[in-house]
Motif scaffolding. Sequence first.
Motif, PDB file in Angstrom:
ATOM      1  N   THR A  40       0.828  -1.322   0.148  1.00 51.60           N
ATOM      2  CA  THR A  40      -0.027  -0.082   0.001  1.00 51.60           C
ATOM      3  C   THR A  40       0.707   1.153  -0.074  1.00 51.60           C
ATOM      4  O   THR A  40       0.235   2.342  -0.226  1.00 51.60           O
ATOM      5  CB  THR A  40      -1.050   0.020   1.337  1.00 51.60           C
ATOM      6  N   LEU A  41       2.224   1.135   0.214  1.00 51.46           N
ATOM      7  CA  LEU A  41       3.079   2.190   0.200  1.00 51.46           C
ATOM      8  C   LEU A  41       4.583   1.938  -0.302  1.00 51.46           C
ATOM      9  O   LEU A  41       4.906   0.829   0.161  1.00 51.46           O
ATOM     10  CB  LEU A  41       3.048   2.764   1.736  1.00 51.46           C
ATOM     11  N   ILE A  42       4.643   2.741  -1.342  1.00 49.87           N
ATOM     12  CA  ILE A  42       6.230   2.450  -1.670  1.00 49.87           C
ATOM     13  C   ILE A  42       6.741   3.933  -1.959  1.00 49.87           C
ATOM     14  O   ILE A  42       6.156   4.804  -2.441  1.00 49.87           O
ATOM     15  CB  ILE A  42       6.137   1.777  -3.304  1.00 49.87           C
ATOM     16  N   ILE A  43       7.888   4.053  -1.137  1.00 49.18           N
ATOM     17  CA  ILE A  43       8.591   5.374  -1.235  1.00 49.18           C
ATOM     18  C   ILE A  43      10.169   5.186  -1.721  1.00 49.18           C
ATOM     19  O   ILE A  43      10.692   4.160  -1.180  1.00 49.18           O
ATOM     20  CB  ILE A  43       8.974   5.845   0.150  1.00 49.18           C
ATOM     21  N   THR A  60       8.871  13.845   2.641  1.00 46.63           N
ATOM     22  CA  THR A  60       7.800  13.462   2.189  1.00 46.63           C
ATOM     23  C   THR A  60       6.494  14.141   2.843  1.00 46.63           C
ATOM     24  O   THR A  60       6.629  14.631   3.777  1.00 46.63           O
ATOM     25  CB  THR A  60       7.716  12.023   2.058  1.00 46.63           C
ATOM     26  N   PRO A  61       5.361  14.274   1.834  1.00 47.26           N
ATOM     27  CA  PRO A  61       4.324  14.724   2.299  1.00 47.26           C
ATOM     28  C   PRO A  61       3.662  13.825   3.626  1.00 47.26           C
ATOM     29  O   PRO A  61       4.133  12.528   3.598  1.00 47.26           O
ATOM     30  CB  PRO A  61       3.329  14.590   1.129  1.00 47.26           C
ATOM     31  N   PRO A  62       2.717  14.510   4.238  1.00 44.54           N
ATOM     32  CA  PRO A  62       2.159  13.583   5.305  1.00 44.54           C
ATOM     33  C   PRO A  62       1.528  12.310   5.006  1.00 44.54           C
ATOM     34  O   PRO A  62       1.208  12.109   3.979  1.00 44.54           O
ATOM     35  CB  PRO A  62       1.414  14.277   6.209  1.00 44.54           C
ATOM     36  N   LYS A  88      18.335   8.236   9.038  1.00 47.06           N
ATOM     37  CA  LYS A  88      17.643   8.878  10.180  1.00 47.06           C
ATOM     38  C   LYS A  88      16.136   9.244   9.437  1.00 47.06           C
ATOM     39  O   LYS A  88      16.185  10.020   8.572  1.00 47.06           O
ATOM     40  CB  LYS A  88      18.245   9.892  10.745  1.00 47.06           C
ATOM     41  N   ILE A  89      15.187   8.537   9.935  1.00 43.88           N
ATOM     42  CA  ILE A  89      13.678   8.875   9.475  1.00 43.88           C
ATOM     43  C   ILE A  89      13.159   9.407  10.667  1.00 43.88           C
ATOM     44  O   ILE A  89      13.026   8.894  11.598  1.00 43.88           O
ATOM     45  CB  ILE A  89      13.101   7.639   8.943  1.00 43.88           C
ATOM     46  N   THR A  90      12.627  10.775  10.202  1.00 45.27           N
ATOM     47  CA  THR A  90      12.054  11.558  11.467  1.00 45.27           C
ATOM     48  C   THR A  90      10.577  11.856  11.149  1.00 45.27           C
ATOM     49  O   THR A  90      10.398  12.219  10.109  1.00 45.27           O
ATOM     50  CB  THR A  90      12.718  12.961  11.713  1.00 45.27           C
ATOM     51  N   GLY A  91       9.587  11.704  11.982  1.00 45.47           N
ATOM     52  CA  GLY A  91       8.182  11.811  11.617  1.00 45.47           C
ATOM     53  C   GLY A  91       7.554  12.937  12.810  1.00 45.47           C
ATOM     54  O   GLY A  91       8.299  13.595  13.219  1.00 45.47           O
ATOM     55  N   PRO A  92       6.202  13.039  12.573  1.00 43.18           N
ATOM     56  CA  PRO A  92       5.515  13.851  13.583  1.00 43.18           C
ATOM     57  C   PRO A  92       5.753  13.788  15.222  1.00 43.18           C
ATOM     58  O   PRO A  92       5.811  14.855  15.615  1.00 43.18           O
ATOM     59  CB  PRO A  92       4.093  14.029  13.193  1.00 43.18           C
ATOM     60  N   ASN A  93       6.155  12.633  15.478  1.00 41.68           N
ATOM     61  CA  ASN A  93       6.408  12.199  16.900  1.00 41.68           C
ATOM     62  C   ASN A  93       7.883  12.280  16.865  1.00 41.68           C
ATOM     63  O   ASN A  93       8.451  11.658  18.037  1.00 41.68           O
ATOM     64  CB  ASN A  93       5.727  11.037  17.131  1.00 41.68           C
ATOM     65  N   GLY A  94       8.749  12.811  16.299  1.00 41.47           N
ATOM     66  CA  GLY A  94      10.286  12.651  16.292  1.00 41.47           C
ATOM     67  C   GLY A  94      11.122  11.346  15.851  1.00 41.47           C
ATOM     68  O   GLY A  94      10.216  10.993  14.594  1.00 41.47           O
ATOM     69  N   LEU A  95      12.046  10.721  16.188  1.00 44.97           N
ATOM     70  CA  LEU A  95      12.861   9.932  15.302  1.00 44.97           C
ATOM     71  C   LEU A  95      11.873   8.759  15.359  1.00 44.97           C
ATOM     72  O   LEU A  95      11.511   7.975  16.415  1.00 44.97           O
ATOM     73  CB  LEU A  95      13.986   9.498  16.120  1.00 44.97           C
ATOM     74  N   GLU A  96      11.695   8.137  14.168  1.00 45.40           N
ATOM     75  CA  GLU A  96      10.887   6.856  13.994  1.00 45.40           C
ATOM     76  C   GLU A  96      11.847   5.749  13.674  1.00 45.40           C
ATOM     77  O   GLU A  96      11.337   4.549  13.703  1.00 45.40           O
ATOM     78  CB  GLU A  96      10.057   7.268  12.567  1.00 45.40           C
ATOM     79  N   ALA A 125       4.814  15.612   8.270  1.00 44.11           N
ATOM     80  CA  ALA A 125       5.757  15.341   7.176  1.00 44.11           C
ATOM     81  C   ALA A 125       6.944  14.251   7.835  1.00 44.11           C
ATOM     82  O   ALA A 125       7.269  14.024   8.885  1.00 44.11           O
ATOM     83  CB  ALA A 125       6.554  16.465   6.417  1.00 44.11           C
ATOM     84  N   ILE A 126       7.426  13.380   6.700  1.00 43.44           N
ATOM     85  CA  ILE A 126       8.576  12.398   7.106  1.00 43.44           C
ATOM     86  C   ILE A 126       9.690  12.953   6.512  1.00 43.44           C
ATOM     87  O   ILE A 126       9.926  13.139   5.148  1.00 43.44           O
ATOM     88  CB  ILE A 126       8.328  10.976   6.663  1.00 43.44           C
ATOM     89  N   THR A 127      10.976  13.015   7.402  1.00 39.97           N
ATOM     90  CA  THR A 127      12.029  13.283   6.819  1.00 39.97           C
ATOM     91  C   THR A 127      12.922  12.244   6.842  1.00 39.97           C
ATOM     92  O   THR A 127      13.227  11.400   7.748  1.00 39.97           O
ATOM     93  CB  THR A 127      12.884  14.612   7.666  1.00 39.97           C
ATOM     94  N   TYR A 128      13.767  12.291   5.696  1.00 40.91           N
ATOM     95  CA  TYR A 128      14.623  10.796   5.550  1.00 40.91           C
ATOM     96  C   TYR A 128      15.980  11.561   5.122  1.00 40.91           C
ATOM     97  O   TYR A 128      16.279  12.375   4.203  1.00 40.91           O
ATOM     98  CB  TYR A 128      14.232  10.326   4.289  1.00 40.91           C
TER      99      TYR A 128
END
Length: 151
Positions: A40-43, A60-62, A88-96, A125-128
């Motif tokens: 369902t998701l491919i980045i 990336t977008p939310p 490092k993948i960071t999301g809305p709650n910090g480091l994922e 947003a997701i930061t990679y």
Amino acid sequence: MIMNSLKKSMRLTKILAFALSFLIFCFSTEAIAAPSTPPTLIITEKATITGGKFSIDTTTPPLPATTVIRSAKLFLPAGETGTINKIKITGPNGLEFGCQDIKVKNGVDLIKACGGPAVLEAGGAITYVAEGSGFAPKLNTKLKVVLSDEF
């Protein structure tokens, strides 16, 4: 007496045939009811390796829903090796998800190499961010990582 035994035998045969048909139907329906579902998701993230090094920092977008990334396959030219110094993948709650100093080659699954899935929370947003070095024999080439929610 023989006729009675024959009738009982026929009834028993019918019951067994019905039971067998029912079991076959149930098991074949179960196999049909569980089709393979596409991810369902491919980045896909790409980077240029220059002088044996690369660095990527992208957002990336939310995501519409919380998603578990179960694989992060690395694609490099055949024979190319190197080191991923940092992911490092960071999301809305910090480091994922985070990982460092992983020796890599074509086909490596970074999720397995780093010890587990990444849970990406919905809503922000997701930061990679990734850095690598020591890539050879080609010092200038391309790298691609495909993150997916399937194994």
